[in-house]
Write a protein that holds these residues in place. Sequence first.
Motif, PDB file in Angstrom:
ATOM      1  N   UNK A 116       0.654  -1.411  -0.084  1.00  0.00           N
ATOM      2  CA  UNK A 116      -0.022   0.196  -0.162  1.00  0.00           C
ATOM      3  C   UNK A 116       0.765   1.192  -0.020  1.00  0.00           C
ATOM      4  N   UNK A 117       1.781   1.261   0.885  1.00  0.00           N
ATOM      5  CA  UNK A 117       2.920   2.446   0.829  1.00  0.00           C
ATOM      6  C   UNK A 117       3.486   2.516  -0.457  1.00  0.00           C
ATOM      7  N   UNK A 118       4.143   1.416  -1.118  1.00  0.00           N
ATOM      8  CA  UNK A 118       4.867   1.754  -2.427  1.00  0.00           C
ATOM      9  C   UNK A 118       3.907   2.018  -3.408  1.00  0.00           C
ATOM     10  N   UNK A 119       2.808   1.420  -3.605  1.00  0.00           N
ATOM     11  CA  UNK A 119       1.762   1.637  -4.782  1.00  0.00           C
ATOM     12  C   UNK A 119       1.096   3.125  -4.433  1.00  0.00           C
ATOM     13  N   UNK A 120       1.099   3.503  -3.241  1.00  0.00           N
ATOM     14  CA  UNK A 120       0.328   4.796  -3.245  1.00  0.00           C
ATOM     15  C   UNK A 120      -1.126   4.728  -2.805  1.00  0.00           C
ATOM     16  N   UNK A 121      -1.436   3.406  -2.399  1.00  0.00           N
ATOM     17  CA  UNK A 121      -2.930   3.481  -1.955  1.00  0.00           C
ATOM     18  C   UNK A 121      -3.578   2.530  -3.093  1.00  0.00           C
ATOM     19  N   UNK A 122      -4.311   1.690  -2.756  1.00  0.00           N
ATOM     20  CA  UNK A 122      -4.995   0.707  -3.741  1.00  0.00           C
ATOM     21  C   UNK A 122      -6.310  -0.106  -2.730  1.00  0.00           C
ATOM     22  N   UNK A 123      -7.580   0.306  -3.317  1.00  0.00           N
ATOM     23  CA  UNK A 123      -8.683  -0.240  -2.779  1.00  0.00           C
ATOM     24  C   UNK A 123      -8.611  -1.785  -2.565  1.00  0.00           C
ATOM     25  N   UNK A 124      -8.369  -2.426  -3.496  1.00  0.00           N
ATOM     26  CA  UNK A 124      -8.045  -3.752  -3.343  1.00  0.00           C
ATOM     27  C   UNK A 124      -7.062  -4.564  -2.546  1.00  0.00           C
ATOM     28  N   UNK A 125      -6.054  -3.687  -2.367  1.00  0.00           N
ATOM     29  CA  UNK A 125      -5.045  -4.133  -1.314  1.00  0.00           C
ATOM     30  C   UNK A 125      -5.481  -3.871  -0.050  1.00  0.00           C
ATOM     31  N   UNK A 126      -6.144  -2.594   0.197  1.00  0.00           N
ATOM     32  CA  UNK A 126      -6.895  -2.340   1.458  1.00  0.00           C
ATOM     33  C   UNK A 126      -7.809  -3.319   2.000  1.00  0.00           C
ATOM     34  N   UNK A 127      -8.712  -3.610   1.151  1.00  0.00           N
ATOM     35  CA  UNK A 127      -9.956  -4.597   1.396  1.00  0.00           C
ATOM     36  C   UNK A 127      -9.429  -5.946   1.783  1.00  0.00           C
ATOM     37  N   UNK A 128      -8.176  -6.366   1.212  1.00  0.00           N
ATOM     38  CA  UNK A 128      -7.630  -7.706   1.231  1.00  0.00           C
ATOM     39  C   UNK A 128      -6.814  -7.559   2.750  1.00  0.00           C
ATOM     40  N   UNK A 129      -6.096  -6.288   3.096  1.00  0.00           N
ATOM     41  CA  UNK A 129      -5.543  -6.373   4.178  1.00  0.00           C
ATOM     42  C   UNK A 129      -6.677  -6.305   5.465  1.00  0.00           C
ATOM     43  N   UNK A 130      -7.691  -5.676   5.141  1.00  0.00           N
ATOM     44  CA  UNK A 130      -8.708  -5.651   6.387  1.00  0.00           C
ATOM     45  C   UNK A 130      -9.348  -7.164   6.685  1.00  0.00           C
ATOM     46  N   UNK A 131      -9.382  -7.799   5.381  1.00  0.00           N
ATOM     47  CA  UNK A 131      -9.865  -9.161   5.595  1.00  0.00           C
ATOM     48  C   UNK A 131      -8.960 -10.126   6.348  1.00  0.00           C
ATOM     49  N   UNK A 132      -7.906  -9.811   5.770  1.00  0.00           N
ATOM     50  CA  UNK A 132      -6.861 -10.949   6.779  1.00  0.00           C
ATOM     51  C   UNK A 132      -6.770 -10.290   8.272  1.00  0.00           C
ATOM     52  N   UNK A 133      -6.888  -9.114   8.784  1.00  0.00           N
ATOM     53  CA  UNK A 133      -6.945  -8.764   9.979  1.00  0.00           C
ATOM     54  C   UNK A 133      -8.231  -9.084  10.739  1.00  0.00           C
ATOM     55  N   UNK A 134      -9.298  -9.367   9.928  1.00  0.00           N
ATOM     56  CA  UNK A 134     -10.647  -9.902  10.393  1.00  0.00           C
ATOM     57  C   UNK A 134     -10.806 -11.092  10.446  1.00  0.00           C
ATOM     58  N   UNK A 135      -9.777 -11.993  10.057  1.00  0.00           N
ATOM     59  CA  UNK A 135      -9.773 -13.570   9.849  1.00  0.00           C
ATOM     60  C   UNK A 135     -10.566 -14.021   8.741  1.00  0.00           C
ATOM     61  N   UNK A 136     -10.676 -13.216   7.917  1.00  0.00           N
ATOM     62  CA  UNK A 136     -11.354 -13.702   6.568  1.00  0.00           C
ATOM     63  C   UNK A 136     -10.217 -13.993   5.637  1.00  0.00           C
ATOM     64  N   UNK A 137     -10.448 -14.596   4.472  1.00  0.00           N
ATOM     65  CA  UNK A 137      -9.536 -15.098   3.350  1.00  0.00           C
ATOM     66  C   UNK A 137      -9.572 -13.868   2.240  1.00  0.00           C
ATOM     67  N   UNK A 138      -8.481 -13.880   1.590  1.00  0.00           N
ATOM     68  CA  UNK A 138      -8.321 -12.736   0.784  1.00  0.00           C
ATOM     69  C   UNK A 138      -9.225 -12.931  -0.404  1.00  0.00           C
ATOM     70  N   UNK A 139      -9.746 -11.804  -1.129  1.00  0.00           N
ATOM     71  CA  UNK A 139     -10.479 -11.781  -2.413  1.00  0.00           C
ATOM     72  C   UNK A 139      -9.700 -11.438  -3.385  1.00  0.00           C
ATOM     73  N   UNK A 140      -9.444 -11.928  -4.534  1.00  0.00           N
ATOM     74  CA  UNK A 140      -8.754 -11.522  -5.691  1.00  0.00           C
ATOM     75  C   UNK A 140      -9.427 -11.173  -6.863  1.00  0.00           C
ATOM     76  N   UNK A 141     -10.606 -11.577  -6.811  1.00  0.00           N
ATOM     77  CA  UNK A 141     -11.673 -11.262  -8.086  1.00  0.00           C
ATOM     78  C   UNK A 141     -11.645  -9.888  -8.792  1.00  0.00           C
TER      79      UNK A 141
END
Length: 241
Positions: A182-207
């Motif tokens: 996220x820091x290198x790319x400069x922010x990305x909604x897909x990366x943010x969503x997947x990071x949140x998912x992992x922190x909440x114990x959910x699996x990553x969604x790549x679709x």
Amino acid sequence: MFNLAISLALCLLTTVVLVNPVGLDLWLASLIALVLFTLCYLLLTRTVMKKVANLMESAQRDLQGGRVDKAVKTLESGYRFANWQFYVKAQINSQIGTLLYLKRDFAKAFEYLQKGFVRHWVGMAMLAICYMKRNQTTKMVETFEKAVAANKKEALLWALYAYCLEKVGDKEKAEQVLEKGLKKVGGDERLSANLEALKEGRRMKMRAFGDLWYQFHLEKPGAVVKEQTRAVMGRRKIVRR
């Protein structure tokens, strides 16, 4: 490499001719020779890379026509330019490895991807996935690290790295990779969503990455369709009640 050798030879010859027969000062002769070296090298490089690009386009047409084996042979013919320009062979290896990977010929693809170009991030990601499937986690991490170091702005690459880490059971490091991405790319909604998912114990969604994601063969599009169908059927049952 021939391009460099020819340019250097021209540079030295120009310096000698301008200093001795012509009588120019060494610094001035060297400056003129350096300009000629640069022009010669750029011209030769452009010529060689244009020929390589033509081969790539020809291979692309073969691929679009479903002639994968012919596309591979077309690309392999570009090896003749390997001694002319730096990294040509590595780039061709990455292209061939990618085609074979897409064809699901993973064993043969692996041979080419190992000799690929570090800035070809798709090929590097495929190589890392091959290592993962071979249970060579250390190699997988090393390959991803090289890839993200050379391709810092590719959001999908960071996501793939984290996805594979999660898959091998290193959820904590997967989160760290997404945070760094996220820091290198400069922010990305897909990366943010997947990071949140992992922190909440959910699996990553790549679709959300679309077709680019499915080319890595880590998830089948058909599985997504089935899941969506089950969800729709579930909603219908609720409505009927």
